[in-house]
Design a protein around this motif. Structure first.
Motif, PDB file in Angstrom:
ATOM      1  N   ILE A 118      -1.482  18.561   3.377  1.00 55.94           N
ATOM      2  CA  ILE A 118      -2.249  17.315   3.246  1.00 55.94           C
ATOM      3  C   ILE A 118      -1.392  16.245   2.547  1.00 55.94           C
ATOM      4  O   ILE A 118      -0.698  16.545   1.571  1.00 55.94           O
ATOM      5  CB  ILE A 118      -3.561  17.588   2.476  1.00 55.94           C
ATOM      6  CG1 ILE A 118      -4.574  18.192   3.461  1.00 55.94           C
ATOM      7  CG2 ILE A 118      -4.133  16.326   1.852  1.00 55.94           C
ATOM      8  CD1 ILE A 118      -5.950  18.420   2.926  1.00 55.94           C
ATOM      9  N   TYR A 119      -1.401  15.041   3.074  1.00 54.55           N
ATOM     10  CA  TYR A 119      -0.679  13.932   2.435  1.00 54.55           C
ATOM     11  C   TYR A 119      -1.509  12.652   2.533  1.00 54.55           C
ATOM     12  O   TYR A 119      -2.386  12.536   3.396  1.00 54.55           O
ATOM     13  CB  TYR A 119       0.710  13.739   3.058  1.00 54.55           C
ATOM     14  CG  TYR A 119       0.679  13.336   4.528  1.00 54.55           C
ATOM     15  CD1 TYR A 119       0.701  11.994   4.918  1.00 54.55           C
ATOM     16  CD2 TYR A 119       0.626  14.306   5.539  1.00 54.55           C
ATOM     17  CE1 TYR A 119       0.670  11.621   6.263  1.00 54.55           C
ATOM     18  CE2 TYR A 119       0.589  13.955   6.882  1.00 54.55           C
ATOM     19  CZ  TYR A 119       0.609  12.607   7.242  1.00 54.55           C
ATOM     20  OH  TYR A 119       0.571  12.248   8.572  1.00 54.55           O
ATOM     21  N   LEU A 120      -1.206  11.686   1.661  1.00 57.98           N
ATOM     22  CA  LEU A 120      -1.963  10.436   1.626  1.00 57.98           C
ATOM     23  C   LEU A 120      -1.233   9.360   2.437  1.00 57.98           C
ATOM     24  O   LEU A 120      -0.022   9.207   2.308  1.00 57.98           O
ATOM     25  CB  LEU A 120      -2.106   9.971   0.167  1.00 57.98           C
ATOM     26  CG  LEU A 120      -3.018   8.786  -0.106  1.00 57.98           C
ATOM     27  CD1 LEU A 120      -4.457   9.079   0.302  1.00 57.98           C
ATOM     28  CD2 LEU A 120      -2.968   8.405  -1.590  1.00 57.98           C
ATOM     29  N   PHE A 166      -4.178  15.594   7.492  1.00 62.10           N
ATOM     30  CA  PHE A 166      -3.809  17.003   7.650  1.00 62.10           C
ATOM     31  C   PHE A 166      -2.663  17.052   8.664  1.00 62.10           C
ATOM     32  O   PHE A 166      -2.737  16.411   9.722  1.00 62.10           O
ATOM     33  CB  PHE A 166      -5.021  17.792   8.169  1.00 62.10           C
ATOM     34  CG  PHE A 166      -4.696  19.217   8.521  1.00 62.10           C
ATOM     35  CD1 PHE A 166      -4.464  20.162   7.530  1.00 62.10           C
ATOM     36  CD2 PHE A 166      -4.618  19.624   9.845  1.00 62.10           C
ATOM     37  CE1 PHE A 166      -4.159  21.485   7.860  1.00 62.10           C
ATOM     38  CE2 PHE A 166      -4.314  20.930  10.185  1.00 62.10           C
ATOM     39  CZ  PHE A 166      -4.082  21.864   9.186  1.00 62.10           C
ATOM     40  N   LYS A 167      -1.618  17.834   8.340  1.00 61.58           N
ATOM     41  CA  LYS A 167      -0.423  17.851   9.208  1.00 61.58           C
ATOM     42  C   LYS A 167      -0.653  18.670  10.479  1.00 61.58           C
ATOM     43  O   LYS A 167      -0.006  19.704  10.696  1.00 61.58           O
ATOM     44  CB  LYS A 167       0.748  18.467   8.440  1.00 61.58           C
ATOM     45  CG  LYS A 167       1.324  17.577   7.373  1.00 61.58           C
ATOM     46  CD  LYS A 167       2.556  18.258   6.772  1.00 61.58           C
ATOM     47  CE  LYS A 167       3.097  17.480   5.596  1.00 61.58           C
ATOM     48  NZ  LYS A 167       4.001  18.285   4.779  1.00 61.58           N
ATOM     49  N   LEU A 168      -1.576  18.215  11.283  1.00 61.79           N
ATOM     50  CA  LEU A 168      -1.919  18.952  12.491  1.00 61.79           C
ATOM     51  C   LEU A 168      -0.721  19.080  13.433  1.00 61.79           C
ATOM     52  O   LEU A 168      -0.529  20.103  14.099  1.00 61.79           O
ATOM     53  CB  LEU A 168      -3.090  18.250  13.203  1.00 61.79           C
ATOM     54  CG  LEU A 168      -3.694  18.975  14.394  1.00 61.79           C
ATOM     55  CD1 LEU A 168      -4.292  20.322  13.982  1.00 61.79           C
ATOM     56  CD2 LEU A 168      -4.781  18.138  15.064  1.00 61.79           C
ATOM     57  N   SER A 169       0.119  18.023  13.469  1.00 62.93           N
ATOM     58  CA  SER A 169       1.260  18.033  14.401  1.00 62.93           C
ATOM     59  C   SER A 169       2.155  19.240  14.146  1.00 62.93           C
ATOM     60  O   SER A 169       2.710  19.813  15.073  1.00 62.93           O
ATOM     61  CB  SER A 169       2.049  16.736  14.277  1.00 62.93           C
ATOM     62  OG  SER A 169       2.495  16.595  12.950  1.00 62.93           O
ATOM     63  N   SER A 201       0.178  18.759  25.131  1.00 58.82           N
ATOM     64  CA  SER A 201       0.513  17.345  25.328  1.00 58.82           C
ATOM     65  C   SER A 201       0.857  16.658  24.000  1.00 58.82           C
ATOM     66  O   SER A 201       1.246  15.495  23.983  1.00 58.82           O
ATOM     67  CB  SER A 201      -0.631  16.629  26.037  1.00 58.82           C
ATOM     68  OG  SER A 201      -1.688  16.447  25.116  1.00 58.82           O
ATOM     69  N   GLY A 202       0.718  17.367  22.888  1.00 57.11           N
ATOM     70  CA  GLY A 202       1.147  16.823  21.594  1.00 57.11           C
ATOM     71  C   GLY A 202      -0.018  16.548  20.660  1.00 57.11           C
ATOM     72  O   GLY A 202      -1.001  15.951  21.073  1.00 57.11           O
ATOM     73  N   LEU A 203       0.121  17.014  19.422  1.00 61.36           N
ATOM     74  CA  LEU A 203      -0.951  16.800  18.440  1.00 61.36           C
ATOM     75  C   LEU A 203      -0.491  15.801  17.390  1.00 61.36           C
ATOM     76  O   LEU A 203       0.661  15.853  16.933  1.00 61.36           O
ATOM     77  CB  LEU A 203      -1.316  18.119  17.757  1.00 61.36           C
ATOM     78  CG  LEU A 203      -1.999  19.182  18.613  1.00 61.36           C
ATOM     79  CD1 LEU A 203      -2.211  20.457  17.803  1.00 61.36           C
ATOM     80  CD2 LEU A 203      -3.332  18.677  19.149  1.00 61.36           C
ATOM     81  N   LYS A 204      -1.395  14.908  17.028  1.00 63.66           N
ATOM     82  CA  LYS A 204      -1.098  13.949  15.949  1.00 63.66           C
ATOM     83  C   LYS A 204      -1.715  14.463  14.662  1.00 63.66           C
ATOM     84  O   LYS A 204      -2.711  15.198  14.707  1.00 63.66           O
ATOM     85  CB  LYS A 204      -1.760  12.616  16.276  1.00 63.66           C
ATOM     86  CG  LYS A 204      -1.017  11.794  17.259  1.00 63.66           C
ATOM     87  CD  LYS A 204      -1.685  10.434  17.216  1.00 63.66           C
ATOM     88  CE  LYS A 204      -1.060   9.466  18.166  1.00 63.66           C
ATOM     89  NZ  LYS A 204      -1.971   8.353  18.409  1.00 63.66           N
ATOM     90  N   ASP A 205      -1.196  14.023  13.541  1.00 61.74           N
ATOM     91  CA  ASP A 205      -1.831  14.393  12.282  1.00 61.74           C
ATOM     92  C   ASP A 205      -3.253  13.839  12.258  1.00 61.74           C
ATOM     93  O   ASP A 205      -3.544  12.812  12.875  1.00 61.74           O
ATOM     94  CB  ASP A 205      -1.013  13.852  11.102  1.00 61.74           C
ATOM     95  CG  ASP A 205       0.293  14.632  10.959  1.00 61.74           C
ATOM     96  OD1 ASP A 205       0.453  15.648  11.662  1.00 61.74           O
ATOM     97  OD2 ASP A 205       1.151  14.212  10.157  1.00 61.74           O
ATOM     98  N   LEU A 206      -4.113  14.549  11.530  1.00 63.28           N
ATOM     99  CA  LEU A 206      -5.540  14.235  11.584  1.00 63.28           C
ATOM    100  C   LEU A 206      -6.009  13.635  10.259  1.00 63.28           C
ATOM    101  O   LEU A 206      -5.750  14.208   9.193  1.00 63.28           O
ATOM    102  CB  LEU A 206      -6.306  15.541  11.861  1.00 63.28           C
ATOM    103  CG  LEU A 206      -7.811  15.467  11.895  1.00 63.28           C
ATOM    104  CD1 LEU A 206      -8.281  14.768  13.166  1.00 63.28           C
ATOM    105  CD2 LEU A 206      -8.414  16.885  11.841  1.00 63.28           C
TER     106      LEU A 206
END
Ligand code: ME8
Length: 512
Positions: A118-120, A166-169, A201-206
């Motif tokens: 997790i990051y801000l 959340f670092k989903l990528s 197809s690629g995940l972005k951070d959430l």
């Protein structure tokens, strides 16, 4: 989780309006699996509840002129009542405004922070309040000056605010590996393919927190943010097992969940975000997510915002709860959308329940009452026709556990109702009424087999029509400890000598 334990959940419902047929459908599916597994001697835990945080609920409360918690108390109760009216056998009803849930969500958040996931930062993008979901720009279309999600058709708004992510990528490859290793994690297969393609197809951070409203669980050590409602809501599945106390008996016995039953609109949350959160928090993901289709009214999803609701409570009042349960489970196709109508409901009640299973029970019970003083004794060995019916039944029943384990309810019901059809045909062919005078022994044998078949069919239909099937099992005087699926392994359900009680009409035929 121990073998032979079965943890099943429904989605927890947004208490933002009246419960509708889609809610009933989702809940009944889960209830049928729970009851089937209990009947198969599994230790079952079945959870449902309400999802009470987020902007959607805050707005609904404002519209109602209530504070959010009072509003949720009121509407959550309506959903709790619905569980009773639908005859759900849930073991718990969780509300996300409960203390036990706050503890659990805070703990999972802390785990994600600790693991470095997790990051801000700042969120800039589209948000749908009605779905409580973020959408990419390529998932948005414009119609009459308004923007909509192409995925759900819901209206979206532009959001720009400070947010935790959340670092989903970084979980993309690990998720694909997970799907690969667990090829039945998502059923039906068509939904699995959808998810795998989306992840590929690629995940972005959430974005997992919001600052522009307050109705939610606060981010630990940062009061400005509330936790994104889906991270909050999904965690209910472990809160109910007393997470974070991982030594708790419930948690030990029932996590990871055997089966999350959900609608296809919330597949991404359950099949992508949820396992990613859990893997990051070092918690085992569930074994399966079964995604059912939508109940349609015409071409559209039945929902309050579209104003095309068939009210389950009115249907229950008019036709009965077993009738509604049976119809939804039999007629809405496995994993796909299904259009329902009163006409189809009535046809289904008449053809399967009144004319087939109901008729079988009624004709055998009244014949036994009128001709055998409610007592039937089997004295002879099975005839060739008996053997044929027994063998046909065995072939059909041999696949039933498998059908249930793959959530194929339609075929399960079709198979069971086919046994009832074959048994009716057996009686027609054997004509026990012709044996009243000169072959009582054979007549008894035929009736005995018919009663044995009725017992089996009633146990098999019990998860779907719990009320009526119990009436039959009671009238057959079958002991509680014998009302299970052991007969699938070869045992008989009734004794050679059986005394029965009178049976009232089970299903009234509807005149159309
Ligand atoms: O999604 N046909 O709650 P919800 C079939 N709170 N199923 C339908 C349907 C329809 N017309 N309309 C809704 C939520 N459903 C979240 C869940 S879980 C951690 C959080 C289904 O009240 C829908 O697909 O909007 C979902 O499975 C369930 O009803 C609850 O919908």
């Amino acid at each position: 989780m121990k073998q032979n334990n079965f943890y099943i959940t429904t989605p927890i419902y947004y208490p933002s309006g009246e419960p509708h047929m889609g809610h009933a459908y989702s809940s009944i599916i889960a209830d049928v699996f729970a009851r089937f597994k209990r009947n198969d001697k599994y230790k079952v835990y079945f959870l449902t509840g309400t999802d009470e945080h987020g902007l959607k609920i805050q707005k609904a409360a404002e519209k109602d002129g209530s504070n959010p918690l009072n509003y949720c108390d009121k509407i959550s109760k309506i959903f709790k009542d619905l569980t009773k009216k639908l005859n759900l056998s849930n073991d718990d009803f969780i509300r996300t405004t409960e203390k036990r849930h706050y503890k659990s969500v805070t703990d999972i958040w802390n785990r994600l922070v600790k693991s470095g996931d997790i990051y801000l930062s700042k969120y800039k993008g589209w948000y749908s309040v009605s779905d409580e979901a973020y959408y990419n720009s390529d998932e948005i279309i414009e119609k009459n000056g308004k923007k909509y999600s192409t995925f759900s058709g819901s209206i979206v708004e532009w959001v720009e605010e400070e947010s935790f992510f959340f670092k989903l990528s970084s979980w993309q490859e690990r998720l694909l590996e997970f799907y690969d290793k667990n090829d039945k994690f998502i059923l039906p297969i068509s939904r699995r393919n959808e998810v795998v393609n989306f992840v590929k197809s690629g995940l972005k951070d959430l974005s997992v927190s919001r600052t522009s409203f307050t109705w939610g669980i606060k981010v630990p050590n940062n009061d400005k943010h509330v936790i994104y409602v889906w991270l909050d809501a999904l965690t209910n599945y472990i809160s109910a097992l007393n997470f974070p106390n991982t030594n708790d008996k419930l948690y030990k016995n029932f996590w990871p969940a055997t089966l999350h039953v959900i609608g296809k609109d919330i597949l991404r949350f359950h099949a992508i975000y949820w396992p990613a959160f859990l893997l990051a928090a070092k918690i085992k993901p569930p074994s399966r997510v079964f995604s059912h289709g939508w109940i349609l009214s015409g071409e559209e999803k039945m929902s309050k915002s579209k104003g095309n609701i068939l009210n389950p409570l009115e249907i229950i009042k008019k036709y009965g709860v077993d009738e509604l349960r049976y119809y939804l489970m039999k007629e809405v196709p496995h994993g796909s959308d299904g259009t329902i109508s009163l006409k189809n409901l009535e046809n289904c009640i008449n053809s399967d329940l009144a004319n087939n299973y109901g008729n079988l029970c009624q004709r055998v019970f009244s014949f036994v009452k009128n001709n055998c003083k409610n007592k039937v004794t089997k004295t002879k060995k099975a005839s060739d026709t008996d053997k044929k019916l027994i063998a046909q039944t065995k072939v059909i029943t041999s696949d039933l556990r498998n059908l249930m384990d793959n959530q194929n309810l339609n075929n399960y019901i079709k198979s069971v109702i086919n046994i009832s059809f074959l048994t009716n045909k057996y009686i027609n062919d054997e004509e026990p009424w012709k044996l009243k005078k000169n072959n009582i022994e054979k007549m008894n044998n035929i009736l005995h087999l018919a009663l044995e078949q009725i017992a089996k069919i009633s146990i098999l239909l019990n998860p779907i029509i719990p009320e009526k099937s119990l009436k039959v099992l009671d009238a057959l005087n079958i002991k509680t400890e014998l009302r299970n699926l052991s007969f699938l392994d070869g045992q008989n359900v009734i004794n050679d000598e059986i005394k029965i009680q009178e049976l009232d009409i089970l299903f009234k035929k509807i005149t159309q």
